[in-house]
Design a protein around this motif. Structure first.
Motif, mmCIF file in Angstrom:
data_model
loop_
_atom_site.group_PDB
_atom_site.id
_atom_site.type_symbol
_atom_site.label_atom_id
_atom_site.label_comp_id
_atom_site.label_asym_id
_atom_site.label_seq_id
_atom_site.Cartn_x
_atom_site.Cartn_y
_atom_site.Cartn_z
ATOM 1 N N ILE A 51 0.827 -1.214 0.000
ATOM 2 C CA ILE A 51 0.000 0.000 0.000
ATOM 3 C C ILE A 51 0.855 1.256 0.000
ATOM 4 O O ILE A 51 0.621 2.185 -0.775
ATOM 5 C CB ILE A 51 -0.961 -0.004 1.207
ATOM 6 N N PHE A 52 1.863 1.300 0.856
ATOM 7 C CA PHE A 52 2.609 2.535 1.039
ATOM 8 C C PHE A 52 3.798 2.713 0.100
ATOM 9 O O PHE A 52 4.340 3.814 0.000
ATOM 10 C CB PHE A 52 3.094 2.660 2.486
ATOM 11 N N VAL A 53 4.223 1.669 -0.598
ATOM 12 C CA VAL A 53 5.360 1.818 -1.513
ATOM 13 C C VAL A 53 4.958 1.557 -2.960
ATOM 14 O O VAL A 53 5.212 2.372 -3.837
ATOM 15 C CB VAL A 53 6.532 0.887 -1.108
ATOM 16 N N ILE A 54 4.335 0.448 -3.221
ATOM 17 C CA ILE A 54 4.068 0.053 -4.607
ATOM 18 C C ILE A 54 2.892 0.819 -5.202
ATOM 19 O O ILE A 54 2.941 1.235 -6.352
ATOM 20 C CB ILE A 54 3.854 -1.472 -4.693
ATOM 21 N N LEU A 55 1.838 1.026 -4.445
ATOM 22 C CA LEU A 55 0.664 1.706 -4.978
ATOM 23 C C LEU A 55 0.793 3.229 -5.030
ATOM 24 O O LEU A 55 -0.034 3.878 -5.644
ATOM 25 C CB LEU A 55 -0.581 1.332 -4.167
ATOM 26 N N MET A 56 1.780 3.790 -4.411
ATOM 27 C CA MET A 56 1.955 5.242 -4.398
ATOM 28 C C MET A 56 2.518 5.690 -5.753
ATOM 29 O O MET A 56 3.710 5.604 -5.990
ATOM 30 C CB MET A 56 2.890 5.668 -3.270
ATOM 31 N N LYS A 57 1.652 6.154 -6.610
ATOM 32 C CA LYS A 57 2.047 6.508 -7.970
ATOM 33 C C LYS A 57 2.888 7.784 -8.036
ATOM 34 O O LYS A 57 3.785 7.892 -8.839
ATOM 35 C CB LYS A 57 0.805 6.668 -8.852
ATOM 36 N N GLY A 58 2.639 8.731 -7.209
ATOM 37 C CA GLY A 58 3.361 9.999 -7.279
ATOM 38 C C GLY A 58 4.758 9.958 -6.690
ATOM 39 O O GLY A 58 5.548 10.869 -6.886
ATOM 40 N N LYS A 59 5.097 8.887 -5.988
ATOM 41 C CA LYS A 59 6.370 8.823 -5.283
ATOM 42 C C LYS A 59 7.381 7.906 -5.958
ATOM 43 O O LYS A 59 8.388 7.553 -5.348
ATOM 44 C CB LYS A 59 6.136 8.378 -3.854
ATOM 45 N N GLU A 60 7.164 7.536 -7.211
ATOM 46 C CA GLU A 60 8.067 6.630 -7.902
ATOM 47 C C GLU A 60 9.468 7.214 -8.038
ATOM 48 O O GLU A 60 10.457 6.522 -7.825
ATOM 49 C CB GLU A 60 7.525 6.265 -9.281
ATOM 50 N N ASP A 61 9.567 8.482 -8.412
ATOM 51 C CA ASP A 61 10.877 9.105 -8.580
ATOM 52 C C ASP A 61 11.617 9.196 -7.254
ATOM 53 O O ASP A 61 12.829 8.986 -7.196
ATOM 54 C CB ASP A 61 10.740 10.499 -9.193
ATOM 55 N N ASN A 77 8.220 -2.229 -11.803
ATOM 56 C CA ASN A 77 7.169 -2.805 -10.949
ATOM 57 C C ASN A 77 7.505 -4.231 -10.514
ATOM 58 O O ASN A 77 7.244 -4.613 -9.375
ATOM 59 C CB ASN A 77 5.816 -2.768 -11.639
ATOM 60 N N LYS A 78 8.093 -5.010 -11.410
ATOM 61 C CA LYS A 78 8.494 -6.370 -11.056
ATOM 62 C C LYS A 78 9.594 -6.335 -9.997
ATOM 63 O O LYS A 78 9.575 -7.115 -9.046
ATOM 64 C CB LYS A 78 8.972 -7.134 -12.282
ATOM 65 N N PHE A 79 10.538 -5.420 -10.157
ATOM 66 C CA PHE A 79 11.601 -5.291 -9.171
ATOM 67 C C PHE A 79 11.042 -4.874 -7.815
ATOM 68 O O PHE A 79 11.464 -5.384 -6.782
ATOM 69 C CB PHE A 79 12.666 -4.295 -9.645
ATOM 70 N N LEU A 80 10.077 -3.953 -7.810
ATOM 71 C CA LEU A 80 9.452 -3.541 -6.554
ATOM 72 C C LEU A 80 8.731 -4.708 -5.884
ATOM 73 O O LEU A 80 8.752 -4.834 -4.660
ATOM 74 C CB LEU A 80 8.473 -2.395 -6.786
ATOM 75 N N GLN A 81 8.088 -5.549 -6.671
ATOM 76 C CA GLN A 81 7.415 -6.726 -6.112
ATOM 77 C C GLN A 81 8.429 -7.682 -5.476
ATOM 78 O O GLN A 81 8.203 -8.203 -4.384
ATOM 79 C CB GLN A 81 6.621 -7.462 -7.195
#
Length: 115
Positions: A20-30, A55-59
């Motif tokens: 929820i707090f890392v992968i789904l946060m779209k505005g915080k990718e950079d 996204n695969k690496f984040l998973q």
């Protein structure tokens, strides 16, 4: 059976929070791409997001970090004294991070060579 249930509870809880707090946060990718974890893999293992998706690496990282924290919390839960818990948790975290991140690094290197 109780340690397995405890481990699974910790693992799922940590993974959901991480998701929820890392992968789904779209505005915080950079901002997350500049974190020390990502920089470590980019420098040490030549991580290239053209060959492995971000996204695969984040998973992969989310599952690994959840595993590390769940194992540590499960083991520390059965120790009697606070100081012993802190010491064992610190040592376990260091060992598990080094081992698990090495496994991810080997995977990334193989992925970079095969693609």
């Amino acid at each position: 059976m109780e340690p397995i249930i405890l481990f699974l509870t910790y693992f799922i809880s940590i993974y959901v929070i991480y998701f929820i707090f890392v992968i789904l946060m779209k505005g915080k990718e950079d901002k997350y791409k500049k974190s020390s974890q990502i920089k470590y893999f980019v420098k040490k293992y030549n991580l290239n997001f053209d060959k492995i998706s971000y996204n695969k690496f984040l998973q992969i990282l989310a599952i690994t970090n959840s595993f590390i924290m769940a194992i540590t919390a499960t083991i520390v839960n059965y120790l009697p004294h606070l100081m012993l818990k802190l010491f064992v948790a610190f040592i376990l975290l260091i060992i598990l991070i080094l081992v698990c991140y090495k496994v991810i690094g080997v995977y990334i290197e193989r992925r970079n060579k095969n693609v």
